[in-house]
Design a protein around this motif. Structure first.
Motif: not given
Length: 68
Positions: A15-21
């Motif tokens: 998975d890849t999370w956004s910076r905000e997450k």
């Protein structure tokens, strides 16, 4: 260290999370840790360092109990 753990989770789940997450999750973890230590300081009257150590040991004990 916490963000490294988040990276491990992302890799594990492909998975890849956004910076905000990532920042939101980090903020949640840090606030939770602060609040646990703060409550221990109020409860015991010990200094912050001692209460941080107590909270760490309590968390390890909880994790150990969950595995057994």
């Amino acid at each position: 260290v916490v963000v490294s753990y988040f990276e491990w989770l992302q890799n594990r789940d492909k998975d890849t999370w956004s910076r905000e997450k990532v920042l939101n999750k980090l903020n949640d973890k840090m606030n939770d840790a602060f609040n646990r230590v703060y409550e221990k300081v109020k409860e015991t009257g010990y200094n912050w360092r001692t209460c941080s150590f107590i909270c760490s040991l309590e968390h390890l004990n909880y994790s150990y109990d969950m595995k057994n």
